[in-house]
Every structure is written in C-alpha cells, then in structure tokens.
Design an enzyme around this catalytic site. Structure first.
Site, PDB file in Angstrom:
ATOM      1  N   CYS A 196      28.542  36.028  31.955  1.00 44.20           N
ATOM      2  CA  CYS A 196      27.879  37.017  32.809  1.00 44.20           C
ATOM      3  C   CYS A 196      27.637  38.334  32.075  1.00 44.20           C
ATOM      4  CB  CYS A 196      28.720  37.269  34.060  1.00 44.20           C
ATOM      5  SG  CYS A 196      28.997  35.783  35.024  1.00 44.20           S
ATOM      6  N   CYS A 202      32.433  43.538  39.941  1.00 43.07           N
ATOM      7  CA  CYS A 202      33.083  42.234  40.099  1.00 43.07           C
ATOM      8  C   CYS A 202      33.947  42.157  41.346  1.00 43.07           C
ATOM      9  CB  CYS A 202      33.929  41.932  38.868  1.00 43.07           C
ATOM     10  SG  CYS A 202      35.145  43.206  38.521  1.00 43.07           S
ATOM     11  N   CYS A 254      33.361  32.947  42.129  1.00 41.00           N
ATOM     12  CA  CYS A 254      33.993  32.874  40.813  1.00 41.00           C
ATOM     13  C   CYS A 254      34.788  34.151  40.540  1.00 41.00           C
ATOM     14  CB  CYS A 254      32.919  32.646  39.754  1.00 41.00           C
ATOM     15  SG  CYS A 254      33.561  32.311  38.110  1.00 41.00           S
ATOM     16  N   CYS A 255      34.173  35.321  40.803  1.00 45.60           N
ATOM     17  CA  CYS A 255      34.894  36.589  40.615  1.00 45.60           C
ATOM     18  C   CYS A 255      36.090  36.682  41.560  1.00 45.60           C
ATOM     19  CB  CYS A 255      33.964  37.778  40.844  1.00 45.60           C
ATOM     20  SG  CYS A 255      32.912  38.203  39.439  1.00 45.60           S
ATOM     21  N   CYS A 299      33.100  38.916  31.246  1.00 44.81           N
ATOM     22  CA  CYS A 299      33.160  37.486  30.909  1.00 44.81           C
ATOM     23  C   CYS A 299      31.903  37.074  30.148  1.00 44.81           C
ATOM     24  CB  CYS A 299      33.235  36.657  32.180  1.00 44.81           C
ATOM     25  SG  CYS A 299      34.678  36.978  33.200  1.00 44.81           S
TER      26      CYS A 299
END
Ligand code: SF4
Length: 217
Positions: free
Chosen positions: A190, A213, A104-105, A187
């Site tokens: 997280c 990240c 995702c990162c 985000c």
C-alpha cells in the site's frame, strides 16, 4: 488514572522534553511509544530522553525489507528496548489488502495497537502536522477520548527541514527508500513513491480515498 494537567508549554518544548514530561507524568511503564521506523528521529528522541524506554513496532507482516533493516540498525546503534507486536495468531499473509484495505488494516494495525496500549496511560507517536492535511491540527499532547489515554506527539511541530537537521546532527541513518521518492512509508502493498509536488501521503493507499490506517483517527 489521576487527573493529569497537560501544560501549554509543551507546544514550544523540545521533543526530548515532551517525552521526559510524559515519562514523569505517567511513569515510563505506563507509556507506549509506537514507531513506524520510516525514519530514525522518534526512536532517537525517545531513547535519548528516557534511556531504556520500550519502543513498540507494529509488525503487519508487510513491512518493507528496508524498514526491517532500519529497525535492526537502530536497535543495534541505539541499544533499543524493542517490543514487536504482531497480529493475532489467526492472521496470516493473504490477499486481503487487494480487496479489503479497511479490514486488513483493522486486523494488522488497529487490533494490535489496541492490545499494545491496553492498560497504559499515554501513547507516544511520531505524528507531525507537516505529514499532511489530516494531521495539520495534531496537538503535542491531548486526551484521546476514544482510546481513554493521553496521546503525545513530541514531533508534532517539527517541519521536514527540522527532521532532516535533527537526523544530520545526530548522524542517524535514513530509511533506504526515502531517497527513492518514498515520502511516507508503511506496508509494501500500500505504499508507492510520490512525484515531486505530490502530497507526502499520496503514496499511501494510492487510488483509494483512505489516507489513514486507523491508528491516528
Ligand atoms: S497498509 Fe495495506 S497491507 Fe498494511 S495493513 Fe493496511 S491494507 Fe493491509
């Protein structure tokens, strides 16, 4: 890129002086300033040092509404030249953050950053040594071999008290979540507030070994 000598005097220079040095050494068009907008200091420093300098926000699609508020507020107040870099078109809000935070990162931060800095000679960030152990050795400016540019951290030496004092002196708005225990803000899926005495970045990817990240590694 012609050889650039990084002066040792940057270690004790004021943040605005560091940004001005970078603009003179590389040219403002060859710089990228990325700001997370967890506070107002970096964008104020950059916009004061070099009026009109472009400020880049990586919009992961998962920014807190409060972060977006601060972006809008500072853009108005400081007349920011804001550039928003988003993930590729095929990346849409999904559930990936629940099961694959590295992936995702990668698609929401690392790949967009690579696009943002492509062809640039220097990258200015808000990294500070006081952010936590993984950043304790951050230089004010150094060549980033992996990315092929000079990474400049004008706030590297500032303590939390220095940041608070700077914001107070310049009457800068704070992030609405800062007073609610959010010591480091990324985000929303997280990020959680931290308890008194907890490491500032303990609220990021809580419960996972991940502490960065992928931007500042
Ligand atoms: S911080 Fe979380 S939501 Fe944001 S890009 Fe990384 S894994 Fe995804």
């Amino acid at each position: 890129m012609a050889a650039i000598i990084i002066p040792s005097s940057l270690e004790t220079a004021q943040p605005t002086e560091v940004v001005r040095w970078a603009a003179e050494a590389f040219g403002a068009d060859n710089l990228v300033v990325t700001a997370s907008f967890e506070d107002a200091v970096l964008v104020h420093v950059a916009a004061t040092a070099v009026p009109g300098i472009e400020i880049t926000l990586l919009d992961t699609q998962y920014l807190f509404a409060e972060t977006q508020w601060l972006v809008d507020e500072l853009t108005k107040r400081l007349d920011l030249h804001l550039r928003i870099v988003r993930p590729s078109a095929e990346v849409v809000p999904d559930n990936r953050w629940q099961a694959d935070i590295e992936g995702c990162c990668q698609v929401r931060k690392v790949e967009p950053l690579a696009r943002a800095i492509a062809g640039k000679q220097a990258w200015i960030t808000g990294v500070r040594r006081a952010d936590g152990p993984t950043r304790a050795g951050a230089p004010v400016a150094a060549y980033d071999i992996g990315r092929g540019l000079v990474k400049v951290n004008p706030l590297a030496t500032l303590t939390d008290d220095d940041m608070a004092l700077y914001a107070q002196l310049h009457e800068l708005p704070s992030h609405p979540l800062a007073d609610k225990g959010y010591a480091s803000i990324g985000c929303w899926p997280c990020t959680r507030p931290v308890a008194p005495g907890e490491d500032k970045r303990a609220g990021r990817w809580s419960g996972n070994a991940k502490t960065e990240c992928g931007l500042h590694v």
